[in-house]
Write an enzyme that holds these catalytic residues in place. Structure first.
Site, PDB file in Angstrom:
ATOM      1  N   GLY A 157      40.582  13.584  53.473  1.00  0.00           N
ATOM      2  CA  GLY A 157      39.586  12.678  52.787  1.00  0.00           C
ATOM      3  C   GLY A 157      40.347  11.373  52.714  1.00  0.00           C
ATOM      4  O   GLY A 157      41.340  11.147  52.151  1.00  0.00           O
ATOM      5  N   THR A 158      39.817  10.181  53.387  1.00  0.00           N
ATOM      6  CA  THR A 158      40.624   9.296  53.468  1.00  0.00           C
ATOM      7  C   THR A 158      39.941   7.812  53.688  1.00  0.00           C
ATOM      8  O   THR A 158      38.820   7.989  53.764  1.00  0.00           O
ATOM      9  CB  THR A 158      41.504   9.388  54.810  1.00  0.00           C
ATOM     10  OG1 THR A 158      42.424   8.647  54.920  1.00  0.00           O
ATOM     11  CG2 THR A 158      40.429   9.291  56.114  1.00  0.00           C
ATOM     12  N   THR A 159      40.722   6.806  53.757  1.00  0.00           N
ATOM     13  CA  THR A 159      40.168   5.583  54.315  1.00  0.00           C
ATOM     14  C   THR A 159      41.073   4.939  55.483  1.00  0.00           C
ATOM     15  O   THR A 159      42.485   4.932  55.194  1.00  0.00           O
ATOM     16  CB  THR A 159      39.969   4.659  53.048  1.00  0.00           C
ATOM     17  OG1 THR A 159      39.600   5.050  51.814  1.00  0.00           O
ATOM     18  CG2 THR A 159      39.284   3.202  53.498  1.00  0.00           C
TER      19      THR A 159
END
Lengths: 217, 217
Positions: free
Chosen positions: A18-20
């Site tokens: 889960g990231t940017t």
């Protein structure tokens, strides 16, 4: 009667980045950046993972989605690109790398759940950013991805300008990452930023306490 | 890949809308888009006004089920007019927010609505309150809500400054709403703004062709 599992919840949760992730083209190169949090449900299983994978000397990709799927795709493309560049006898094009990623994404779209943003520099096209979501291939001036990207659509739409300099692009990437990490529970840790141009790839890590802060921090 | 946030897929999350309220030096700006949609496929109204006046200098806008919100605001309007007669003075903004909070908290199992309340009173001047889905009441310098708000968290975090002037605040609110409307398919239409100060509550409409444009438009 209390039901208790013998194992903690996070052992049975899938590990996701889960990231940017974000990449932006500038005159003469690209800047690609990511956060460093890997979560399995509510647990953070790695707080310092570098999600910027090398595909070639001047081509990187940013990983998001399922950690295993993304890593495997990046490794497969890294291998295929090595073979390809030996066959043609010169550095591969960014578009070639992106096409290889797209082919895997499209062929295995039901089985894999990972999104890679490909960015790099080549002699023919200069700095380029490609998105390969779900098997499409599209070049964009900048691209964002991952769960944290929802929160910064407004920011990047408002702040992106054509023709930014190298330094402005780096600031743009770091600000966007800091804002997303502030709002997305699945993004956090440190910010990794790679700047790629004709001379090569420069890697930088911006620590948590060095990230830009905003009005309420 | 970012999580899908439309109402039909996630229970308990706002309907297709973008709403916000921001405090500035001497007043508040409360704003919303104007789209009402059915399931994200059909726009049932292009120009509805989601800002409800509950007293002379107190407005609220709702996120959530339209039916619940209308019923709750009607009750709140009645209770506030009664209160202002009893107290022989205009109600406090906090009182208006508390009335909404009581209704939301006591009926939390049946209702699916959250509110933003903003206004001006003699005791504390301009104020913004949020009542969340379960009935939590919080006072903030500014607040955003609705499905379109996820896309502008980064923008408002970066751009908000305390103690803005009226013009700066209106520009901030207009930009934020326009950015959200540009990315959220269930927000759109025109921008409704109400500027509340000690002297008056002024309704401003920014039509579609006057919306601020960003780099790709």
């Amino acid at each position: 009667m209390l039901e208790e599992s013998l194992q903690p919840g996070w052992l049975s949760e899938e590990v996701k980045t889960g990231t940017t992730i974000i990449a932006v083209e500038f005159e003469g190169g690209v800047v690609i950046g990511s956060d460093s949090r890997v979560s399995a449900g509510a647990a953070v299983v790695n707080r310092v993972m570098n999600k910027l994978s090398v595909l070639h000397d001047k081509i990187y990709c940013a990983l998001s989605g399922s950690a295993a799927d993304a890593q495997t795709m990046a490794e497969a493309v890294n291998y295929q690109l090595d073979v390809h560049s030996m066959e043609v006898g010169e550095d591969p094009l960014v578009r070639s790398a992106a096409t290889l990623v797209k082919s895997i994404s499209y062929k295995y779209k039901e089985e894999l759940s990972a999104h890679l943003i490909v960015a790099g520099w080549d002699r023919r096209g200069g700095g380029q950013v490609y998105v390969t979501l779900e098997g499409l291939l599209c070049r964009q001036p900048f691209a964002i991805g991952g769960s944290g990207s929802s929160y910064i659509y407004g920011f990047v739409d408002a702040e992106y300008r054509k023709g930014m300099s190298r330094k402005e692009s780096q600031e743009f990437v770091v600000n966007a990452l800091a804002l997303a990490m502030g709002r997305d529970g699945s993004s956090g840790g440190v910010a990794y930023v790679v700047t790629i141009d004709q001379t090569g790839a420069e890697e930088k890590c911006v620590l948590g306490n060095e990230l830009p802060t905003f009005f309420d921090e | 890949e970012h999580p899908k946030m439309s109402a039909s897929q996630v229970k308990g999350v706002s309907t297709g809308t973008t709403i916000l309220a921001v405090r500035f030096r001497g007043g508040v700006v409360i704003g919303s888009d104007s789209r009402a949609s059915i399931g994200g496929e059909y726009v049932s109204s292009r120009v509805i006004n989601k800002l409800v006046q509950v007293h002379d200098r107190i407005f609220c806008c709702m996120a959530g089920s339209l039916a619940d919100a209308q019923a709750v605001t009607k009750m709140a309007k009645f209770q506030l007019s009664f209160l202002s007669i009893q107290m022989e003075s205009p109600p406090l903004v906090k009182a208006a927010a508390s009335v909404l909070k009581e209704l939301c908290y006591r009926n939390k199992d049946e209702l699916q609505a959250g509110f933003i309340t903003a206004g001006w009173d003699k005791k504390k001047g301009p104020q913004v309150y949020t009542v969340s889905l379960g009935g939590m009441l919080v006072s903030q310098p500014f607040t955003i809500a609705g499905s379109g708000s996820t896309f502008i968290y980064g923008y408002v975090d970066a751009k908000y400054k305390p103690d803005m002037s009226r013009e700066e605040c209106m520009q901030f609110a207009t930009n934020a709403l326009a950015l959200a409307m540009g990315r959220d398919n269930v927000s759109g239409g025109v921008i409704h703004l109400v500027v509340i100060t000690e002297d008056k509550a002024e309704h401003v409409i920014v039509p579609g062709n006057k919306l601020p444009k960003f780099h790709d438009e």
